[in-house]
Design a protein around this motif. Structure first.
Motif, PDB file in Angstrom:
ATOM      1  N   SER A 291      81.678  90.345  52.869  1.00 41.62           N
ATOM      2  CA  SER A 291      81.529  89.116  52.084  1.00 41.62           C
ATOM      3  C   SER A 291      82.544  88.060  52.492  1.00 41.62           C
ATOM      4  CB  SER A 291      81.690  89.420  50.585  1.00 41.62           C
ATOM      5  OG  SER A 291      83.015  89.821  50.285  1.00 41.62           O
ATOM      6  N   CYS A 292      83.702  88.495  52.955  1.00 39.94           N
ATOM      7  CA  CYS A 292      84.780  87.573  53.337  1.00 39.94           C
ATOM      8  C   CYS A 292      85.348  87.977  54.702  1.00 39.94           C
ATOM      9  CB  CYS A 292      85.890  87.579  52.296  1.00 39.94           C
ATOM     10  SG  CYS A 292      85.368  87.112  50.637  1.00 39.94           S
ATOM     11  N   PRO A 293      84.606  87.721  55.771  1.00 42.48           N
ATOM     12  CA  PRO A 293      85.077  88.113  57.106  1.00 42.48           C
ATOM     13  C   PRO A 293      86.315  87.355  57.554  1.00 42.48           C
ATOM     14  CG  PRO A 293      83.114  86.741  57.268  1.00 42.48           C
ATOM     15  CD  PRO A 293      83.283  87.069  55.818  1.00 42.48           C
ATOM     16  N   THR A 294      86.606  86.226  56.904  1.00 42.58           N
ATOM     17  CA  THR A 294      87.835  85.494  57.163  1.00 42.58           C
ATOM     18  C   THR A 294      88.480  85.140  55.823  1.00 42.58           C
ATOM     19  OG1 THR A 294      86.673  83.369  57.210  1.00 42.58           O
ATOM     20  CG2 THR A 294      87.023  84.484  59.325  1.00 42.58           C
ATOM     21  N   ALA A 295      89.778  84.916  55.839  1.00 49.49           N
ATOM     22  CA  ALA A 295      90.496  84.491  54.633  1.00 49.49           C
ATOM     23  C   ALA A 295      90.400  82.972  54.556  1.00 49.49           C
ATOM     24  CB  ALA A 295      91.944  84.949  54.690  1.00 49.49           C
ATOM     25  N   CYS A 296      89.483  82.485  53.727  1.00 50.70           N
ATOM     26  CA  CYS A 296      89.218  81.054  53.649  1.00 50.70           C
ATOM     27  C   CYS A 296      89.733  80.452  52.359  1.00 50.70           C
ATOM     28  CB  CYS A 296      87.718  80.783  53.739  1.00 50.70           C
ATOM     29  SG  CYS A 296      87.042  80.952  55.399  1.00 50.70           S
ATOM     30  N   GLY A 297      90.138  79.198  52.464  1.00 49.84           N
ATOM     31  CA  GLY A 297      90.456  78.383  51.316  1.00 49.84           C
ATOM     32  C   GLY A 297      89.515  77.201  51.273  1.00 49.84           C
ATOM     33  N   PRO A 298      89.804  76.203  50.451  1.00 49.54           N
ATOM     34  CA  PRO A 298      88.928  75.026  50.342  1.00 49.54           C
ATOM     35  C   PRO A 298      88.622  74.392  51.689  1.00 49.54           C
ATOM     36  CG  PRO A 298      90.560  75.009  48.612  1.00 49.54           C
ATOM     37  CD  PRO A 298      90.928  76.137  49.512  1.00 49.54           C
ATOM     38  N   ASP A 299      87.376  73.913  51.816  1.00 44.86           N
ATOM     39  CA  ASP A 299      86.872  73.333  53.065  1.00 44.86           C
ATOM     40  C   ASP A 299      86.852  74.354  54.194  1.00 44.86           C
ATOM     41  OD1 ASP A 299      86.571  70.813  51.846  1.00 44.86           O
ATOM     42  OD2 ASP A 299      88.681  70.347  52.219  1.00 44.86           O
ATOM     43  N   ASN A 300      86.799  75.637  53.801  1.00 45.47           N
ATOM     44  CA  ASN A 300      86.773  76.731  54.770  1.00 45.47           C
ATOM     45  C   ASN A 300      87.976  76.694  55.714  1.00 45.47           C
ATOM     46  OD1 ASN A 300      84.275  78.213  54.106  1.00 45.47           O
ATOM     47  ND2 ASN A 300      83.323  76.246  54.535  1.00 45.47           N
ATOM     48  N   ARG A 301      89.098  76.271  55.175  1.00 46.60           N
ATOM     49  CA  ARG A 301      90.354  76.378  55.903  1.00 46.60           C
ATOM     50  C   ARG A 301      90.659  77.859  56.094  1.00 46.60           C
ATOM     51  NH1 ARG A 301      95.119  72.853  55.840  1.00 46.60           N
ATOM     52  NH2 ARG A 301      93.753  71.476  54.643  1.00 46.60           N
ATOM     53  N   VAL A 302      90.948  78.252  57.315  1.00 41.13           N
ATOM     54  CA  VAL A 302      91.129  79.669  57.634  1.00 41.13           C
ATOM     55  C   VAL A 302      92.611  80.015  57.723  1.00 41.13           C
ATOM     56  CG1 VAL A 302      90.681  81.479  59.336  1.00 41.13           C
ATOM     57  CG2 VAL A 302      88.929  79.761  58.859  1.00 41.13           C
ATOM     58  N   TYR A 303      92.999  81.079  57.031  1.00 38.68           N
ATOM     59  CA  TYR A 303      94.361  81.581  57.092  1.00 38.68           C
ATOM     60  C   TYR A 303      94.404  82.753  58.064  1.00 38.68           C
ATOM     61  CZ  TYR A 303      94.452  79.067  52.619  1.00 38.68           C
ATOM     62  OH  TYR A 303      94.335  78.122  51.639  1.00 38.68           O
ATOM     63  N   VAL A 304      95.321  82.694  59.022  1.00 42.90           N
ATOM     64  CA  VAL A 304      95.457  83.773  59.996  1.00 42.90           C
ATOM     65  C   VAL A 304      96.921  84.193  60.067  1.00 42.90           C
ATOM     66  CG1 VAL A 304      93.477  83.059  61.384  1.00 42.90           C
ATOM     67  CG2 VAL A 304      95.739  82.134  61.905  1.00 42.90           C
ATOM     68  N   TRP A 305      97.130  85.458  60.411  1.00 41.72           N
ATOM     69  CA  TRP A 305      98.497  85.951  60.607  1.00 41.72           C
ATOM     70  C   TRP A 305      98.954  85.635  62.023  1.00 41.72           C
ATOM     71  CZ3 TRP A 305     101.731  87.679  56.979  1.00 41.72           C
ATOM     72  CH2 TRP A 305     101.177  88.151  55.777  1.00 41.72           C
ATOM     73  N   THR A 306     100.255  85.452  62.161  1.00 40.65           N
ATOM     74  CA  THR A 306     100.861  85.256  63.469  1.00 40.65           C
ATOM     75  C   THR A 306     101.865  86.377  63.702  1.00 40.65           C
ATOM     76  OG1 THR A 306     100.635  82.859  63.291  1.00 40.65           O
ATOM     77  CG2 THR A 306     102.166  83.696  64.951  1.00 40.65           C
ATOM     78  N   ASP A 307     101.712  87.090  64.830  1.00 43.20           N
ATOM     79  CA  ASP A 307     102.620  88.210  65.076  1.00 43.20           C
ATOM     80  C   ASP A 307     103.918  87.732  65.727  1.00 43.20           C
ATOM     81  OD1 ASP A 307     102.122  87.784  67.768  1.00 43.20           O
ATOM     82  OD2 ASP A 307     100.788  89.503  68.001  1.00 43.20           O
ATOM     83  N   ASP A 308     104.769  88.674  66.067  1.00 49.24           N
ATOM     84  CA  ASP A 308     106.080  88.343  66.617  1.00 49.24           C
ATOM     85  C   ASP A 308     105.996  87.622  67.957  1.00 49.24           C
ATOM     86  OD1 ASP A 308     107.399  89.474  64.475  1.00 49.24           O
ATOM     87  OD2 ASP A 308     107.539  91.454  65.414  1.00 49.24           O
ATOM     88  N   HIS A 309     104.864  87.749  68.619  1.00 54.89           N
ATOM     89  CA  HIS A 309     104.680  87.129  69.925  1.00 54.89           C
ATOM     90  C   HIS A 309     103.944  85.796  69.833  1.00 54.89           C
ATOM     91  CE1 HIS A 309     106.126  90.845  71.736  1.00 54.89           C
ATOM     92  NE2 HIS A 309     105.257  91.506  70.981  1.00 54.89           N
ATOM     93  N   GLY A 310     103.727  85.351  68.605  1.00 54.53           N
ATOM     94  CA  GLY A 310     103.056  84.073  68.415  1.00 54.53           C
ATOM     95  C   GLY A 310     101.551  84.140  68.517  1.00 54.53           C
ATOM     96  N   ARG A 311     101.005  85.346  68.550  1.00 56.30           N
ATOM     97  CA  ARG A 311      99.553  85.495  68.643  1.00 56.30           C
ATOM     98  C   ARG A 311      98.923  85.430  67.253  1.00 56.30           C
ATOM     99  NH1 ARG A 311      99.906  90.913  72.230  1.00 56.30           N
ATOM    100  NH2 ARG A 311     101.093  91.389  70.337  1.00 56.30           N
ATOM    101  N   LYS A 312      97.868  84.636  67.129  1.00 60.18           N
ATOM    102  CA  LYS A 312      97.176  84.524  65.860  1.00 60.18           C
ATOM    103  C   LYS A 312      96.176  85.668  65.715  1.00 60.18           C
ATOM    104  CE  LYS A 312      97.701  79.526  65.462  1.00 60.18           C
ATOM    105  NZ  LYS A 312      97.028  78.223  65.289  1.00 60.18           N
ATOM    106  N   LEU A 313      96.259  86.344  64.586  1.00 59.52           N
ATOM    107  CA  LEU A 313      95.419  87.509  64.339  1.00 59.52           C
ATOM    108  C   LEU A 313      94.362  87.166  63.297  1.00 59.52           C
ATOM    109  CD1 LEU A 313      98.287  90.164  64.070  1.00 59.52           C
ATOM    110  CD2 LEU A 313      97.031  89.446  66.119  1.00 59.52           C
TER     111      LEU A 313
END
Length: 227
Positions: free
Chosen positions: A97-119
Motif C-alpha cells: 500500500s505504501c511502497p514509498t514513504a510519502c508526504g504531501p504532494d507525494n514528497r518522498v522521504y529516503v534514507w541516506t547511508d554513511d556513504h551518501g547513498r540514498k536508500l
C-alpha cells in the motif's frame, strides 16, 4: 518496534549505518495518495480536536526547569504518543500500500547511508528505521541521561531537532496516505491534537526549519485558526 512492522532486512547493523533521511519531490512512479484534494483540510474535520487543550501551557518552558530536561522529557512523551498512534494504523501501512514513504504532494522521504547513498524503501520500513533510531537514542544514557546530576551532551539540541523532524514526517505520512483510515477509526481528533501539539512545541523551541514544515503549512495554519 511498535509503530510499524519490522522486516528481515531491517537488521540492527543496517539501522546503525542509517542517518537522518533526505526528502525529495521526485515522483517514483507510484503515489500513495492519488487524490488532489486534502480531506484533512475540510472544516468538518479540521475543527475536531481534543477539547480544553491549552497548547501554550503544554509547550512553554516552565519557570526553573532546565531547557535540556524539558526537551528530553517532551521527546520521550512525543515518542510514546506517536508510536502508539502509528501502531493503530500499522495494518494499513504495508509495502504494497505504501511502497514509498510519502508526504504531501507525494514528497518522498529516503534514507541516506554513511556513504551518501540514498536508500529507497517502503513507508513501513522507513518508519521502522525511524522509530528504532529514536528509541536507541532515548535509551542511550550518554544522550538522554536519566541519573541526577548527569550532563546532556554537546549537540543535544541538534539531535532533538533530528528526532522531531522524523516525528513530523511520520504524522505527515499519516495525513497524506492514511487519513481515510484515521477517519474510519474515529481517530482524527486525536491526530489533529497530536499534530497541533507537535508543531506548536517545535515553533516554541525552534526545532524545525520552515522548509521542513512547508508541506503541511496549510494544515498548521488551519489548526491554528481553531485555537
Amino acid at each position: 518496534m511498535g509503530g510499524c512492522h519490522s522486516y528481515p532486512s531491517a537488521t540492527k547493523a543496517d539501522s546503525q549505518t542509517l542517518q537522518l533521511s533526505d526528502s525529495s519531490s521526485e515522483k517514483l512512479g507510484i503515489n500513495n495518495n492519488n487524490l488532489e484534494e486534502r480531506p484533512y483540510l475540510q472544516q468538518q474535520f479540521v475543527c475536531q480536536q481534543i477539547p480544553h487543550t491549552d497548547m501554550l501551557s503544554l509547550t512553554a518552558l516552565p519557570p526553573g526547569v532546565d531547557q535540556a530536561e524539558w526537551l528530553a522529557s517532551n521527546t520521550v512523551a512525543f515518542f510514546k504518543h506517536i508510536n502508539l498512534f502509528s501502531s493503530a494504523l500499522s495494518e494499513f501501512c504495508t509495502p504494497s500500500s505504501c511502497p514509498t514513504a510519502c508526504g504531501p504532494d507525494n514528497r518522498v522521504y529516503v534514507w541516506t547511508d554513511d556513504h551518501g547513498r540514498k536508500l529507497k524503501c517502503s513507508a513501513p520500513l522507513y518508519f521502522d528505521y525511524a522509530m528504532s533510531y529514536i528509541q536507541e537514542l532515548l535509551t542511550d544514557e550518554d544522550v538522554f541521561p536519566t541519573k541526577a546530576g548527569s550532563v546532556f551532551p554537546a549537540g543535544f539540541v541538534f539531535l532533538v531537532q533530528k528526532v522531531f523532524l522524523l516525528f513530523f514526517r511520520t504524522l505527515a505520512h499519516i495525513y497524506w496516505s492514511h487519513y481515510r483510515e484515521t477517519l474510519a477509526l474515529g481517530l482524527h481528533p486525536h491526530l489533529n491534537t497530536l499534530f497541533a501539539h507537535l508543531t506548536f512545541f517545535c515553533r516554541q523551541h525552534a526545532l524545525l526549519d520552515p522548509e521542513d514544515t512547508e508541506p503541511m503549512q496549510d494544515l498548521i495554519t488551519a489548526l491554528g485558526q481553531q485555537s
